[in-house]
Design an enzyme around this catalytic site. Structure first.
Site, PDB file in Angstrom:
ATOM      1  N   LYS A  19      59.295  37.935 104.539  1.00 48.98           N
ATOM      2  CA  LYS A  19      60.015  37.284 103.425  1.00 48.98           C
ATOM      3  C   LYS A  19      59.129  36.284 102.700  1.00 48.98           C
ATOM      4  CE  LYS A  19      60.645  33.022 105.504  1.00 48.98           C
ATOM      5  NZ  LYS A  19      59.831  31.855 105.168  1.00 48.98           N
ATOM      6  N   ASP A 167      64.858  31.582 111.222  1.00 47.17           N
ATOM      7  CA  ASP A 167      64.802  32.656 110.224  1.00 47.17           C
ATOM      8  C   ASP A 167      65.305  33.996 110.751  1.00 47.17           C
ATOM      9  OD1 ASP A 167      63.761  31.045 108.234  1.00 47.17           O
ATOM     10  OD2 ASP A 167      61.670  31.525 108.705  1.00 47.17           O
TER      11      ASP A 167
HETATM   12  O1  C5P Z   1      63.519  27.753 114.449  1.00 49.67           O
HETATM   13  P1  C5P Z   1      62.041  27.910 114.520  1.00 49.67           P
HETATM   14  O2  C5P Z   1      61.576  28.261 115.896  1.00 49.67           O
HETATM   15  O3  C5P Z   1      61.482  28.803 113.489  1.00 49.67           O
HETATM   16  O4  C5P Z   1      61.474  26.483 114.220  1.00 49.67           O
HETATM   17  C1  C5P Z   1      60.190  26.104 114.595  1.00 49.67           C
HETATM   18  C2  C5P Z   1      60.063  24.608 114.451  1.00 49.67           C
HETATM   19  O5  C5P Z   1      60.135  24.233 113.077  1.00 49.67           O
HETATM   20  C3  C5P Z   1      61.146  23.799 115.111  1.00 49.67           C
HETATM   21  O6  C5P Z   1      60.830  23.538 116.447  1.00 49.67           O
HETATM   22  C4  C5P Z   1      61.157  22.520 114.289  1.00 49.67           C
HETATM   23  O7  C5P Z   1      60.093  21.679 114.671  1.00 49.67           O
HETATM   24  C5  C5P Z   1      60.826  23.028 112.900  1.00 49.67           C
HETATM   25  N1  C5P Z   1      62.038  23.257 112.086  1.00 49.67           N
HETATM   26  C6  C5P Z   1      62.718  22.159 111.566  1.00 49.67           C
HETATM   27  N2  C5P Z   1      63.836  22.362 110.808  1.00 49.67           N
HETATM   28  C7  C5P Z   1      64.269  23.610 110.531  1.00 49.67           C
HETATM   29  C8  C5P Z   1      63.593  24.736 111.046  1.00 49.67           C
HETATM   30  C9  C5P Z   1      62.470  24.523 111.831  1.00 49.67           C
HETATM   31  O8  C5P Z   1      62.328  21.012 111.780  1.00 49.67           O
HETATM   32  N3  C5P Z   1      65.347  23.771 109.770  1.00 49.67           N
END
Ligand code: C5P
Length: 323
Positions: A19, A167
């Site tokens: 994406k 995501d």
């Molecule tokens: O959810 P995902 O594993 O992709 O997120 C990776 C990191 O990105 C999280 O541990 C966090 O530090 C950050 N993040 C965030 N806010 C979001 C999505 C991700 O701070 N909405």
């Protein structure tokens, strides 16, 4: 597509797109450290492929035996692509196993446990802000749900996916969506037309937490709304979309990778309608007026990136292919 339980070998192959973020505004930080955001995401024609396979000739057909299900994982792609348990595709497989009660009992020494093979062919840039890992997790959920005839719907798969990464729920459906909360709450967005992109990739990826941390240090949450992007998509207006591309994380990404500022300027100088960091970066995406323009821009800025792709959007979601 049935998993073909009567065949000796059941196999499901799912192609899944990456994406780009057309819009991403950070609203604030939550007590758990996650960020509240508003984002518009659209899939692009850069795909990974997940293939799952299971021998159904003998013991694997038996529901009781499936509780001993083993998983074997293999990858095809860049050297640094993990073939271990830390790969989000494996985490997705294990999460689905837990949910449907497969592989929960461990191996029995008296029997030959059934085996599911999971194979990932990687083309979406890694640690790049294009949800490649999330796409693989989504494709794995869709593929294994089919292979194991688990009968979960896309909503239930998205729910499992939300625990794996912000995501993943979007990647389970694909297309174009408005995401809110931490990114896991998604609503479909009306989009018309086809958009042409130049995708500038750096081999040296960025970790998403690192970019969010940098955001907290160097940038501020914003109240910018995605209306202009939504309007451009609705009316199939590439010029308006190019002008409306927006990402609050871009400041953080450019703070960590200052050289990307010149690369973005070069894309605009080469004729792009707009250019922006996708997600947490470091991928830069530039919107072009046509496929031909996209190729011209790609040729012009080729030296500034490790890899430049030309792609189209939207690109649907995870879908079965013969493979
Ligand atoms: O959810 P995902 O594993 O992709 O997120 C990776 C990191 O990105 C999280 O541990 C966090 O530090 C950050 N993040 C965030 N806010 C979001 C999505 C991700 O701070 N909405």
């Amino acid at each position: 597509m049935g998993a073909g339980a009567s065949r000796a070998n059941a196999r499901v192959c799912i192609r899944v797109p990456g994406k780009v973020n057309l819009f991403l505004a950070i609203r604030g930080t939550r007590p758990d450290g996650y960020h509240e955001l508003v984002s518009v995401m659209q899939t692009v024609s850069l795909h990974d492929t997940v293939t799952v396979e299971m021998d159904t000739s003998g013991v694997a057909l038996h529901p009781a035996a499936r509780r001993f299900m083993k998983l074997a994982f293999a990858v095809e792609g860049p050297e640094h692509l993990s073939a271990g348990d830390d790969n989000l595709a494996v985490k997705a497989a294990r999460a689905l196993m837990d949910r449907v009660g497969l592989g929960s009992t461990g191996a029995s020494s008296t029997m030959n446990p059934p085996l599911t093979r999971l194979h990932l062919a990687k083309r979406i840039p890694m640690a790049a802000g294009m949800a490649g890992g999330s796409a693989d997790a989504a494709a794995t959920l869709v593929a294994l749900n089919e292979l194991w005839e688990a009968g979960l719907d896309r909503y239930e798969l998205a729910e499992i996916g939300a625990a794996l990464g912000a995501d993943v729920p979007f990647c389970v459906s694909g297309g174009t969506a408005l995401a809110t909360g931490t990114g896991t709450a998604t609503a479909k967005v009306l989009t018309r037309g086809v958009y042409h992109w130049v995708i500038g990739v750096s081999d040296d990826g960025l970790s998403t937490p690192e970019v969010f941390r940098a955001f907290d240090e160097v940038a501020q949450p914003s109240a910018v709304e995605p209306d202009a992007v939504l309007q451009a998509l609705r009316t199939s207006d590439p010029e308006a979309l190019g002008a409306a591309l927006y990402n609050d994380l871009e400041r953080a990404t450019l703070h960590l990778r200052p050289e990307l500022a010149d690369a973005k300027e070069a894309m605009l100088d080469a004729g792009a309608l707009g250019a922006v960091v996708s997600g947490s970066g470091p991928t830069l995406v530039a919107l072009a007026a046509s496929r031909r323009d996209a190729q011209i821009i790609a040729d012009t800025v080729g030296d500034l990136f490790d890899r430049v792709d030309v792609a189209m959007s939207p690109a649907g979601g995870p879908e079965p292919v013969s493979g």
